[in-house]
Design an enzyme around this catalytic site. Structure first.
Site, short mmCIF file in Angstrom:
data_model
loop_
_atom_site.label_atom_id
_atom_site.label_comp_id
_atom_site.label_asym_id
_atom_site.label_seq_id
_atom_site.Cartn_x
_atom_site.Cartn_y
_atom_site.Cartn_z
N HIS A 154 0.83 -1.21 0.00
CA HIS A 154 0.00 0.00 0.00
C HIS A 154 0.86 1.25 0.00
O HIS A 154 0.63 2.20 -0.76
CB HIS A 154 -0.96 -0.01 1.19
CG HIS A 154 -0.34 -0.29 2.52
ND1 HIS A 154 0.94 -0.81 2.71
CD2 HIS A 154 -0.82 -0.11 3.79
CE1 HIS A 154 1.19 -0.94 4.00
NE2 HIS A 154 0.14 -0.51 4.67
N TYR A 155 1.90 1.27 0.84
CA TYR A 155 2.82 2.41 0.91
C TYR A 155 3.59 2.54 -0.40
O TYR A 155 3.72 3.64 -0.97
CB TYR A 155 3.78 2.21 2.08
CG TYR A 155 4.77 3.34 2.27
CD1 TYR A 155 4.38 4.52 2.91
CD2 TYR A 155 6.08 3.22 1.83
CE1 TYR A 155 5.29 5.55 3.08
CE2 TYR A 155 7.00 4.25 2.01
CZ TYR A 155 6.59 5.41 2.64
OH TYR A 155 7.49 6.44 2.81
N SER A 156 4.11 1.43 -0.92
CA SER A 156 4.88 1.45 -2.16
C SER A 156 4.02 1.96 -3.32
O SER A 156 4.48 2.78 -4.13
CB SER A 156 5.41 0.05 -2.48
OG SER A 156 6.25 -0.42 -1.45
#
Length: 248
Positions: A154-156
C-alpha cells in the site's frame, strides 16, 4: 551549511510539525524564507511554530478534505499574499503486512494520505502559482515507490503514484514558471518508524549501501535547493537520496 537563497519566499509544508517536514522548515527559515506548517496534529503544529520563531505559522489541516485545504490556502494567502513553495511531505506507512493480509480500509487510508492529499493541495495552490508566474512544488515520495518494498504494498503503491503525479503535473506546468519535482528518500529515523515493525526497519537498513539511515537535515537540504530559483531547468524529475540503494 551552504546558504540557499529563499529570501522573501513563502513555503507551505505539509506534515511540517515533525521529522522531515520540521527539518525542511528549519532549512527554509535559515535560507531567508517563511513557512506555513500544515499538519493533522494541531498541538504539534503549535509547538513547532513556537520553536521555529517569528517567520513560522501553521494550522491543523485534514489534508484529504478538499474544503479544509481550500480554507487553509485562503488563510495562507490572506496572511502572506502569496505561496511560492509547496512541499507535499505528509505521509503514513499504514503499518506492515502481506498484500492479502492488509485490510482494505488501511490500503485506502494510505492512498488517501500519501497520494490523494498531494493532489488536493496541488489543485488548490497551482492556480495561484500560475497566476503569479512562479512556483516550486516538491513531493516527498520514497525509494519504495521505485522498488516496491515487500510487506508494504500500500505504501509502495502510494509513493509510486506520487512519482507519476509529479511527472504529469511537471509536464502540464512546463512554461508557466512553476516547476514540480519529487525526491525518493531511503528511510529516515523519524517518528514514522513507530508505524513499522522492527523486521521491516531492519530490512530497509540492510538495503542501504551507506549502512545508515538518512538524516532529516539531509533531505531538507535537497528540498531547499529544489525550492529555490537555482533549480530552474528541471521539472517532472525524481531525485534519489537513498544512500546508494537506487542509482536510477
Amino acid at each position: 551549511m551552504n546558504k540557499i537563497d529563499l529570501d522573501g519566499r513563502t513555503a507551505i509544508i505539509t506534515g511540517g510539525a515533525r521529522g522531515i517536514g520540521y527539518a525542511t522548515a528549519e532549512r527554509i527559515l535559515e535560507s531567508g524564507g517563511s513557512v506555513v506548517l500544515w499538519d493533522i496534529d494541531g498541538a504539534a503544529v503549535d509547538k513547532a511554530v513556537a520553536d521555529l520563531g517569528a517567520r513560522a505559522s501553521g494550522t491543523a489541516v485534514e489534508l484529504t478534505d478538499e474544503a479544509a485545504v481550500a480554507a487553509a490556502t485562503r488563510q495562507a494567502m490572506d496572511a502572506a499574499g502569496k505561496i511560492d513553495i509547496l512541499v507535499n511531505n505528509a505521509g503514513i506507512t499504514g503499518g506492515n503486512g502481506k498484500t492479502w493480509d492488509l485490510a482494505p480500509d488501511v490500503w485506502r487510508k494510505t492512498i488517501e494520505v500519501n497520494l490523494i492529499a498531494p493532489y488536493i493541495t496541488s489543485r488548490a495552490i497551482v492556480p495561484l502559482m500560475m497566476e503569479a508566474g512562479y512556483g516550486r512544488i516538491i513531493n516527498v515520495a520514497s525509494i519504495a515507490g521505485k522498488e516496491g518494498n515487500p510487506n508494504a504494498s500500500h505504501y509502495s503503491a502510494s509513493k509510486a503514484g506520487l512519482i507519476g503525479l509529479t511527472k504529469s503535473l511537471g509536464k502540464e506546468l512546463a512554461g508557466t514558471g512553476v516547476l514540480v519535482n519529487c525526491i525518493t528518500p531511503a528511510a529516515a529515523r523519524t517518528s514514522i518508524f513507530d508505524q513499522m515493525s522492527q523486521e521491516h526497519i531492519d530490512f530497509m537498513l540492510s538495503k542501504i549501501p551507506l549502512q545508515r539511515f538518512l538524516e532529516p537535515a539531509e533531505v531538507a537540504a535537497m528540498i531547499a535547493w529544489l525550492a529555490s530559483e537555482d533549480c530552474s531547468f528541471t521539472t517532472g524529475a525524481v531525485f534519489d537520496i537513498s544512500g546508494g540503494r537506487a542509482v536510477y
